[in-house]
Design an enzyme around this catalytic site. Structure first.
Site, PDB file in Angstrom:
ATOM      1  N   THR A  17       0.809  -1.219   0.000  1.00  0.00           N
ATOM      2  CA  THR A  17       0.000   0.000   0.000  1.00  0.00           C
ATOM      3  C   THR A  17       0.846   1.275   0.000  1.00  0.00           C
ATOM      4  OG1 THR A  17      -1.491   1.284   1.430  1.00  0.00           O
ATOM      5  CG2 THR A  17      -0.128  -0.336   2.529  1.00  0.00           C
ATOM      6  N   ASP A  18       0.256   2.356  -0.509  1.00  0.00           N
ATOM      7  CA  ASP A  18       0.931   3.657  -0.479  1.00  0.00           C
ATOM      8  C   ASP A  18       1.102   4.178   0.948  1.00  0.00           C
ATOM      9  OD1 ASP A  18      -1.739   4.334   0.054  1.00  0.00           O
ATOM     10  OD2 ASP A  18      -1.894   5.855  -1.529  1.00  0.00           O
ATOM     11  N   GLU A  19       0.344   3.584   1.898  1.00  0.00           N
ATOM     12  CA  GLU A  19       0.404   4.091   3.274  1.00  0.00           C
ATOM     13  C   GLU A  19       1.773   3.883   3.913  1.00  0.00           C
ATOM     14  OE1 GLU A  19      -2.836   3.678   5.819  1.00  0.00           O
ATOM     15  OE2 GLU A  19      -4.287   3.824   4.199  1.00  0.00           O
ATOM     16  N   TYR A  47      -1.555  -0.163  11.188  1.00  0.00           N
ATOM     17  CA  TYR A  47      -1.780  -0.899   9.927  1.00  0.00           C
ATOM     18  C   TYR A  47      -0.604  -0.695   8.979  1.00  0.00           C
ATOM     19  CZ  TYR A  47      -3.263  -1.426   5.053  1.00  0.00           C
ATOM     20  OH  TYR A  47      -3.311  -1.745   3.712  1.00  0.00           O
ATOM     21  N   LYS A  92       2.138  -3.380   7.412  1.00  0.00           N
ATOM     22  CA  LYS A  92       2.371  -3.610   5.979  1.00  0.00           C
ATOM     23  C   LYS A  92       3.844  -3.358   5.635  1.00  0.00           C
ATOM     24  CE  LYS A  92      -0.182  -4.573   3.153  1.00  0.00           C
ATOM     25  NZ  LYS A  92      -0.620  -5.929   2.683  1.00  0.00           N
TER      26      LYS A  92
END
Ligand code: NAD
Ligand code: TDX
Length: 341
Positions: free
Chosen positions: A128-130, A152, A156
């Site tokens: 993810t971009d997060e 989260y 990741k």
């Protein structure tokens, strides 16, 4: 080349199910085994239309369960593993991150160990971009440092680092995709867009966090699935590929549009509620690398969001049961005591 067998994990979730459907449609020469633990976010109805395809089979199991994963791989040779399985909701990770650490970090590690032993041709980690954290200006390319800010995102990032370590240390043919905020059919209604659409259809208020000026880049789920397929087939081992939607919007803009499409009024239906702790203000991806292997998003947000609202309107039988029971308890915990912004 003989027919390949792909292990897809988390294939009963939002992006995984869209990917399974697309891969079976576009690659007639593969078969897919879907390993999914069937958490609250899974829904067998997501793949009702492929259930009877002889190239598709389902195995219930936890990617963090080393014995279950080893048994599955010993029983059947896999050419490819695509790991979608994850705990995915930032707000839930703020309430309790135990399951995030177990699945997103340990689960990824268990799969990597098994993939190495099984000599797979490809291992693709869906990320993810997060992991890049808040991006005040410009856009993150794949060399940008990771700076996750939610439990989260940190989980990741932990998974991603294990994947890169396995590629570097053991030459595992592994790749990572980092997708941006995804929307479209079959998304569990805890996430921003499906939550707001389904609340608005039901004439309920919607909880907009803080000032609503946070920026997300919206990627249609079919573009995300197609991007993963492109990276799987044309990406280079050991590399990361960003997949962004090229559709940046503030949450306020998206909310205004959803209110309009659902024929409600902003004044009566939008509640400005207390912000998410550690809320990242902006994500933005530089997708030059993915474009260089021939991928670009095809869906424009202006039409994608109209189609998505239509899909939720036409598929009430899919989402209505999901908003009862455990979801109603979660909603109460997450929103009932939230103050106003
Ligand atoms: P989702 O929450 O809709 O589905 C996750 C699926 O994984 C569910 O079917 C669940 O049962 C399964 N799962 C969870 N824990 C498991 C375990 N221990 N073993 C086996 N299966 C397990 O997720 P999603 O939104 O489709 O996201 C899929 C992947 O894409 C995730 O890795 C996520 O981090 C990533 N991603 C999501 C978005 C987004 O906007 N939704 C954006 C970028 C990346
Ligand atoms: O009730 C809400 N009100 C609100 O204002 C919810 C649920 C969200 N929001 C805001 C928070 C975010 O700025 O909307 C934006 C999107 O929120 P989410 O749908 O929770 O997504 P986000 O936190 O941005 O993370 C998503 O994108 C990256 C996915 O959940 C992740 O799985 C993915 O990795």
């Amino acid at each position: 080349m003989s027919a390949e067998v792909w292990l897809v994990t988390g294939g009963l979730g939002f992006i995984g199910s869209n990917f399974v459907r697309m891969a079976l449609r576009e690659r007639p020469d593969i078969s897919i085994v879907n390993l999914d633990a069937v958490t609250y976010a899974a829904n067998p109805a997501n793949l009702a239309d492929v259930m009877h395809d002889l190239r598709y089979s389902f195995v219930k199991g936890d990617i963090a369960d080393e014995r279950a994963v080893a048994d599955l791989l010993a029983h059947r040779p896999f050419d490819v593993i695509v790991n979608f399985a994850a705990e995915t909701h930032v707000d839930r990770s703020i309430l309790d991150a135990d399951a995030f650490l177990r699945t997103d970090v340990l689960g990824t590690y268990v799969l990597l160990k098994a993939a190495r032993k099984a000599n797979v041709r490809r291992f693709l980690q869906v990320s993810t971009d997060e992991v890049y954290g808040h991006v005040p200006t410009g856009a993150s390319n794949e060399d940008a440092p990771i700076a996750p800010r939610s439990p989260y995102a940190a989980s990741k990032a932990g998974g991603d680092l294990q994947v890169l370590a396995y590629a570097a240390t053991f030459d595992l043919p592994a790749l990572i995709t980092r997708g941006s905020n995804t929307y479209g059919p079959y998304q569990y209604p805890e996430k921003f867009i499906p939550l707001f659409i389904t609340n608005l259809i039901d004439d309920w208020p919607v909880p907009l966090y803080g000032d609503g000026l946070q920026v997300r880049d919206w990627l249609h789920v079919e573009d995300h699935a197609r991007g993963i397929l492109a990276v799987l087939e044309r990406g280079e081992n050991g590399q990361i590929y960003n997949l962004g939607g090229d559709n940046s919007r503030t949450n306020l803009e998206v909310t205004q549009r959803l209110v309009e499409l659902c024929e409600r009024s902003f004044e009566t239906h939008v509640r400005h509620v207390t912000d998410r702790p550690g809320h990242d203000r902006r994500y933005a991806l530089d997708c030059t690398k993915a474009r260089a292997i021939g991928w670009s998003p095809q869906h424009d947000f202006a039409s994608g969001i109209v189609d998505t609202v239509r899909w939720y309107r036409e598929n009430e039988a899919w989402w209505r049961p999901l908003k009862l029971g455990a979801f109603a308890d979660y909603y109460e915990t997450q929103y009932s005591k939230r103050g106003t912004h």
